[in-house]
Design an enzyme around this catalytic site. Structure first.
Site, mmCIF file in Angstrom:
data_model
loop_
_atom_site.group_PDB
_atom_site.id
_atom_site.type_symbol
_atom_site.label_atom_id
_atom_site.label_comp_id
_atom_site.label_asym_id
_atom_site.label_seq_id
_atom_site.Cartn_x
_atom_site.Cartn_y
_atom_site.Cartn_z
ATOM 1 N N CYS A 214 0.814 -1.224 0.000
ATOM 2 C CA CYS A 214 0.000 0.000 0.000
ATOM 3 C C CYS A 214 0.837 1.260 0.000
ATOM 4 O O CYS A 214 0.312 2.358 -0.176
ATOM 5 C CB CYS A 214 -0.966 -0.014 1.171
ATOM 6 S SG CYS A 214 -2.089 -1.411 1.095
ATOM 7 N N HIS B 4 -9.339 3.610 -2.135
ATOM 8 C CA HIS B 4 -7.991 3.077 -1.907
ATOM 9 C C HIS B 4 -7.534 2.216 -3.085
ATOM 10 O O HIS B 4 -7.498 0.992 -2.986
ATOM 11 C CB HIS B 4 -7.998 2.271 -0.595
ATOM 12 C CG HIS B 4 -6.666 1.728 -0.183
ATOM 13 N ND1 HIS B 4 -5.459 2.238 -0.626
ATOM 14 C CD2 HIS B 4 -6.344 0.692 0.649
ATOM 15 C CE1 HIS B 4 -4.473 1.540 -0.076
ATOM 16 N NE2 HIS B 4 -4.977 0.596 0.687
#
Lengths: 147, 380
Positions: free
Chosen positions: B80, B324
């Site tokens: 991430c 996201h």
């Protein structure tokens, strides 16, 4: 199909869920394998090549205690393919100072709680892509928790 | 070594884009950043592309679309934090004197790669016994409740705040605010976390143009935002278990960034932090030293972390509200900070902001607290 009550050691071509994860004893019970540093005494799970504290390279594979305490827990409702939901999952602190993640079975998922004493149980965990049975682990409440 | 500046930013709307792909999204974001910078594409000397699940030659596919094929490009995968690490690598190339103007972007078309909960790599033993990414944070949330005596209702205030901010952001996936009741009544994913406690599956891309001090002068870019620090660390293997309610990885990375930028946590005016799950926002800001340990949810309740509060957290809507798209997330945080520091954030503007902080962390492997963590500091 083999049943869960049949000793794991008697089955053909059963292999650990992941290499080096666990060892099955002749009586069908077994233990998780960690690493122990011969220099500083630190334990690691899963096994490591080198001690992260003192950088000693010759770590020893060592059986870990089968009993521990639930540090935290959850109930999983959305999982990867192949897992039947819901199931309880917890981090279990073992006396060696390692924290192991595992499913907690033998109890309603909602009844698992922080501080619960649990014991390791080696159990069938599906098959690999060659059709060999996989041996994984779950934790189950310790005898005194079942009263 | 040169200071590093951000001279242009751009992003696509985040959301579900079934008719598009990561190349197309990446190209749109890169062009938006080039146009925002007001430079000629050929002035870009090198590029870095962050992504996680988009396959080989992701960045090259984008360059081919925008007429820049041929320049040095490096694809970055660091879970991430991939997009944030693309920015860091671009900044290192500038600091080293190798390049003057560098494109950093991130792109991800996640809806075509995943449905439902993400899991750690299947080789990992924790994934093998049933761990999911929401599961990790559910485990931490349960313990956080136990250790700090906060309630499920207080935790719901985080998605309420962030989805409310997202409703002010035209680039956000969620355009409607939600209530505490809606969070509590959404379906359970990993107890105590419900669907609205989890960041969504998102497609999107974001880009930034970084430049050296000399390039900023040459290009005549007044008012460029300075990238004062871009720190990266990986999770450690600890010989003893540590409390899962505090993040030593975030703390250590933040210390690196504060030292490099020459600031203290008290100097930060707004923060974009990695709120992949509601509880994550509390763990992040406490690890960053922006709020006292165990007290963040009470601070949210008081409005301290809202736009107009003491220290607005995730004014863009964060991952919970904006979405996201893994590789794009770290770049999109910088896009937001640049817009805020320029005073171009419209209805969600944090007045007078001079110092912005962006934090990413992600990934999981057995026996480590987290895989990769970045903290970036931007100043005007």
């Amino acid at each position: 199909m083999t049943s869960a009550s049949q000793p794991l050691a008697s089955r053909n071509a059963a292999v650990p869920l992941r290499p080096g994860l666990l060892e099955v004893d002749t009586d069908g019970t077994g233990h998780l394998l960690g690493s122990r540093c011969p220099s500083c005494g630190a334990f690691f799970f899963p096994q490591r090549h080198v001690c992260s504290r003192c950088l000693t390279e010759e770590l020893e594979a060592t059986p870990l205690s089968p009993r521990g305490t639930v540090y935290t827990c959850t109930v999983i409702h959305q999982a990867a393919p192949g897992f039947e939901v819901p199931y309880a999952l917890g981090y279990v602190d073992l006396p060696e100072g390692v924290r192991v993640l595992g499913q907690i079975a033998g109890v309603e998922p909602d009844a698992v709680r922080i501080g619960m004493e649990v014991e390791l149980s080696l159990e069938p965990f599906g098959e690999d892509d060659q059709g060999r049975e996989l041996i994984g682990y779950r934790f189950r409440p310790a005898p005194e928790e079942r009263r | 070594m040169s200071n590093v500046y951000v001279i242009g930013v751009g992003m696509t709307p985040f959301g579900k884009h079934p008719e598009r792909n990561a190349t197309d999204l990446g190209a749109e974001a890169a062009l938006a950043a080039i146009h925002d910078a007001g430079i000629e594409p050929r002035q870009i000397e090198a590029a870095y592309c962050g992504h996680v699940f988009q396959g080989m030659a992701m960045g090259q596919r984008v360059l081919a679309h925008i007429g820049l094929a041929g320049i040095p490009l490096t694809n970055v995968e660091n879970v991430c934090s991939s997009g944030a690490v693309a920015i860091r690598e671009a900044s290192l190339a500038i600091r080293a004197g190798e390049h003057g103007v560098v494109l950093a972007f991130g792109t991800e078309h996640l809806t075509s790669r995943f449905r439902g909960a993400l899991t750690p790599d299947p080789d990992d033993v924790e994934a093998a016994v049933g761990l999911t990414m929401p599961g990790i944070y559910a485990l931490r949330a349960r313990r956080y409740f136990e250790d700090f005596g906060v309630s499920r209702e207080q935790l719901a205030l985080v998605p309420v705040k962030n989805k409310g901010n997202a409703a002010l952001n035209p680039f956000a996936q969620f355009q409607e605010p939600v209530t505490v009741e809606q969070v509590l009544e959404s379906r359970p994913i990993a107890e105590p976390l419900n669907l609205l406690d989890c960041s969504p599956v998102t497609d999107g891309a974001a880009a930034a143009i970084l430049a050296s001090a000399a390039a900023v002068r040459r290009l005549g870019k007044r008012g460029a935002i300075r990238l004062a620090a871009s720190a990266l660390r990986t999770g450690t293997v600890d010989p003893e278990p540590t409390p899962m309610t505090f993040e030593p990885l975030t703390d250590a990375t933040a210390q690196d960034a504060y030292e490099r930028a020459g600031i203290a946590p008290e100097d930060v005016n707004l923060a974009e932090v990695h709120d992949c799950f509601s509880i994550a926002e509390a763990l992040r800001v406490e690890g960053l030293g922006l709020f006292p340990v165990g007290e963040y949810l009470t601070a949210v309740e008081r409005g301290d972390a809202s736009i107009g509060g003491r220290l607005p957290v995730n004014p863009s809507g964060g991952l919970l509200g904006k979405g996201h798209p893994l590789g794009a997330t770290g770049v999109a945080q910088v896009v937001e900070l640049v817009r805020q520091l320029r005073g171009e954030a419209g209805e969600r503007q944090v007045e007078g902001a001079k110092v912005g902080l962006a934090h990413c962390r992600g990934g999981k492997a057995a026996g480590i607290e987290g895989a990769a963590c970045t903290v970036q500091v931007l100043t005007r």
